[in-house]
Enzyme design. Sequence first.
Site, PDB file in Angstrom:
ATOM      1  N   ASP A  47      -6.971   4.282  -4.615  1.00 19.06           N
ATOM      2  CA  ASP A  47      -8.092   4.371  -2.710  1.00 19.06           C
ATOM      3  C   ASP A  47      -8.290   5.729  -2.836  1.00 19.06           C
ATOM      4  O   ASP A  47      -8.441   6.592  -3.794  1.00 19.06           O
ATOM      5  CB  ASP A  47      -6.409   4.037  -1.972  1.00 19.06           C
ATOM      6  CG  ASP A  47      -7.288   3.746  -0.987  1.00 19.06           C
ATOM      7  OD1 ASP A  47      -7.707   2.453  -0.865  1.00 19.06           O
ATOM      8  OD2 ASP A  47      -7.432   4.592   0.581  1.00 19.06           O
ATOM      9  N   LYS A 101       1.104  -1.259  -0.102  1.00 18.86           N
ATOM     10  CA  LYS A 101       0.299  -0.078  -0.214  1.00 18.86           C
ATOM     11  C   LYS A 101       0.565   1.640   0.015  1.00 18.86           C
ATOM     12  O   LYS A 101       2.391   1.250   1.217  1.00 18.86           O
ATOM     13  CB  LYS A 101      -0.840  -0.032   1.123  1.00 18.86           C
ATOM     14  CG  LYS A 101      -1.837   0.854   1.351  1.00 18.86           C
ATOM     15  CD  LYS A 101      -2.975   0.312   0.425  1.00 18.86           C
ATOM     16  CE  LYS A 101      -4.551   1.126   0.326  1.00 18.86           C
ATOM     17  NZ  LYS A 101      -5.492   0.683  -0.163  1.00 18.86           N
TER      18      LYS A 101
HETATM   19  P1  NDP Z   1     -12.553   7.799  -3.004  1.00 15.62           P
HETATM   20  O1  NDP Z   1     -11.913   9.001  -1.964  1.00 15.62           O
HETATM   21  O2  NDP Z   1     -12.860   7.791  -4.098  1.00 15.62           O
HETATM   22  O3  NDP Z   1     -13.937   8.447  -1.438  1.00 15.62           O
HETATM   23  C1  NDP Z   1     -13.999   8.374   0.015  1.00 15.62           C
HETATM   24  C2  NDP Z   1     -15.292   9.001   0.443  1.00 15.62           C
HETATM   25  O4  NDP Z   1     -14.792   8.448   1.697  1.00 15.62           O
HETATM   26  C3  NDP Z   1     -15.254  10.826  -0.081  1.00 15.62           C
HETATM   27  O5  NDP Z   1     -17.035  10.597   0.131  1.00 15.62           O
HETATM   28  C4  NDP Z   1     -15.170  11.380   1.276  1.00 15.62           C
HETATM   29  O6  NDP Z   1     -15.115  12.653   1.623  1.00 15.62           O
HETATM   30  C5  NDP Z   1     -15.197  10.184   2.076  1.00 15.62           C
HETATM   31  N1  NDP Z   1     -13.965   9.939   3.665  1.00 15.62           N
HETATM   32  C6  NDP Z   1     -12.858  10.057   3.600  1.00 15.62           C
HETATM   33  N2  NDP Z   1     -12.513   9.931   4.260  1.00 15.62           N
HETATM   34  C7  NDP Z   1     -13.106  10.404   5.552  1.00 15.62           C
HETATM   35  C8  NDP Z   1     -13.284  10.958   7.241  1.00 15.62           C
HETATM   36  N3  NDP Z   1     -11.570  10.929   7.903  1.00 15.62           N
HETATM   37  N4  NDP Z   1     -14.541  11.399   7.045  1.00 15.62           N
HETATM   38  C9  NDP Z   1     -15.697  11.541   6.635  1.00 15.62           C
HETATM   39  N5  NDP Z   1     -15.847  10.782   5.711  1.00 15.62           N
HETATM   40  C10 NDP Z   1     -14.808  11.051   5.182  1.00 15.62           C
HETATM   41  O7  NDP Z   1     -11.690   6.792  -1.925  1.00 15.62           O
HETATM   42  P2  NDP Z   1     -12.549   5.064  -2.580  1.00 15.62           P
HETATM   43  O8  NDP Z   1     -14.430   5.456  -2.402  1.00 15.62           O
HETATM   44  O9  NDP Z   1     -11.454   4.492  -3.261  1.00 15.62           O
HETATM   45  O10 NDP Z   1     -11.950   4.574  -0.755  1.00 15.62           O
HETATM   46  C11 NDP Z   1     -13.587   4.569   0.443  1.00 15.62           C
HETATM   47  C12 NDP Z   1     -12.792   3.450   1.168  1.00 15.62           C
HETATM   48  O11 NDP Z   1     -12.862   2.050   0.687  1.00 15.62           O
HETATM   49  C13 NDP Z   1     -10.925   3.071   1.946  1.00 15.62           C
HETATM   50  O12 NDP Z   1     -11.154   3.072   3.570  1.00 15.62           O
HETATM   51  C14 NDP Z   1     -10.271   2.297   0.660  1.00 15.62           C
HETATM   52  O13 NDP Z   1      -9.034   2.163   1.503  1.00 15.62           O
HETATM   53  C15 NDP Z   1     -12.301   1.292   0.865  1.00 15.62           C
HETATM   54  N6  NDP Z   1     -11.694   0.779  -0.669  1.00 15.62           N
HETATM   55  C16 NDP Z   1     -11.440   1.311  -1.748  1.00 15.62           C
HETATM   56  C17 NDP Z   1     -10.958   0.740  -2.450  1.00 15.62           C
HETATM   57  C18 NDP Z   1     -11.027   0.774  -4.535  1.00 15.62           C
HETATM   58  O14 NDP Z   1     -10.811   0.254  -5.183  1.00 15.62           O
HETATM   59  N7  NDP Z   1     -11.268   2.225  -3.886  1.00 15.62           N
HETATM   60  C19 NDP Z   1     -10.753  -1.601  -3.413  1.00 15.62           C
HETATM   61  C20 NDP Z   1     -10.809  -1.655  -1.123  1.00 15.62           C
HETATM   62  C21 NDP Z   1     -10.845  -0.483  -0.436  1.00 15.62           C
HETATM   63  P3  NDP Z   1     -14.545  13.362   1.190  1.00 15.62           P
HETATM   64  O15 NDP Z   1     -14.086  13.929   0.028  1.00 15.62           O
HETATM   65  O16 NDP Z   1     -14.859  14.127   1.821  1.00 15.62           O
HETATM   66  O17 NDP Z   1     -13.568  13.749   1.818  1.00 15.62           O
END
Ligand code: NDP
Length: 445
Positions: free
Chosen positions: A166, A126
Amino acid sequence: MTAAIDKVYADVIRRNPGEHEFHQAVHEVLTSLEPVLAKDPHYADNALLERLVEPERQIIFRVPWVDDAGNVQVNRGFRVEFNSALGPYKGGLRFHPSVNAGIIKFLGFEQIFKNALTNQGIGGGKGGSDFDPHGRSDAEIMRFCQSFMTELSRHIGPNVDVPAGDIGVGGREIGYLFGQYKRLRNSYDAGVLTGKGLAWGGSLVRTEATGYGTVLFAQSMLATRGQSMEGQRVVVSGAGNVAIYAIEKAQALGAKVVTFSDSSGYVVDEAGVDLELLKQVKEVERGRVADYVKRRPSAQLVTGGSIWDVTCSVALPCATQNELNGDAAVRLLRNGCGVVAEGANMPSTPEAVEHFQAAGILYAPGKAANAGGVATSALEMEQNASRSRWDFATAEAKLTGIMADIHHSCLEAADTYGRPGDYVLGANAAGFVRVADVMNAFGII
Ligand code: NDP
């Protein structure tokens, strides 16, 4: 924990001070391994557990770049190459101001077992940076990505280490990263990154895979109790890649999704989420959740509260780690939630997990439920290596098959180690055994 496991954990805390998320992830896995070690004590031989919790390599580097005002900015870049027993290191890059060594190590550690569960020959890694993309112009994102890749390119390769996206890293960022890698190497090594655009080596279904896979996993869990997603009332947190495609698949399977969120608050839409509008706001305009509410009379924005107060039968946490604590779990259960499938990595705190398991609801940890993303990344690598391109239906059928296999492996391992239906034990044990057997075959390295 047993004395042997206790000692490994104590050493992790001593050698990685202050890295709370890493400690949490290691603790969860080691606790699950007690019945595995009780049945097969040889897994503790040759310091296998001690080697498993120590990354093979950790790279920390300076990322200098120039913002639009002409100021020099300096961020910190990370890549943790945790375990390559099963294949090249594989795992995403996260750009978020909260990123530090402990967060990248927790994610890399989880990735080892997740990737093993997919059965696809990928190791665990990662990376990322404490760079905050929010509010940055396109040109700033590009300059940051180019500087980040200038250093990262020394350490990755299609057979060495294959990053993906991510939090904060989507198709746009992968484009800038791949462009710079290609320029530096003078070589079109498509397999060096996944999550690429369809015109330059990407795979159909990769964008949708994590969210789709999470819902498919929830559907498999429900099937064990003679139920399905049809008619479920679903709460989804997050509004990024994982959340959007979890909503899409849940709706396709007949569920009603009533929430999403970002760091500015959560939205309740009792008419059911308008996915086209959400995609327009988040994927096209890169806006905030309030922009959805302005255009949707049935929706309400809640700031300062907890999304887990919203009544649901299925909860899909898809935002970030530790977003669902013990109190939130109690409220979810009180309101009748019977299924929690994690789209995010480690979104439930240990206290929340205890509540879910004590209540006997269907609970799946992220390393099983969200493995569809990395699994489809491996499918992208496969297409890159063979210079082939599958249609949507072919790629989706493979994802569906992989999620069903992961679900089966979890249940089988849970049975083997005496805790039927325990997806935490099942995911950790099944992933561990695959990695441990190969580590043993390679000798002490
Ligand atoms: P994105 O950046 O596309 O979206 C993240 C979302 O979560 C946004 O809406 C963001 O809001 C919100 N968010 C992030 N941090 C916070 C926080 N501290 N408090 C509140 N809201 C938060 O990321 P992904 O959708 O790709 O990833 C989401 C999760 O899924 C993560 O845990 C990631 O590790 C996991 N994941 C992702 C994969 C992938 O293929 N993308 C694969 C497997 C797991 P804002 O924009 O306001 O920060």
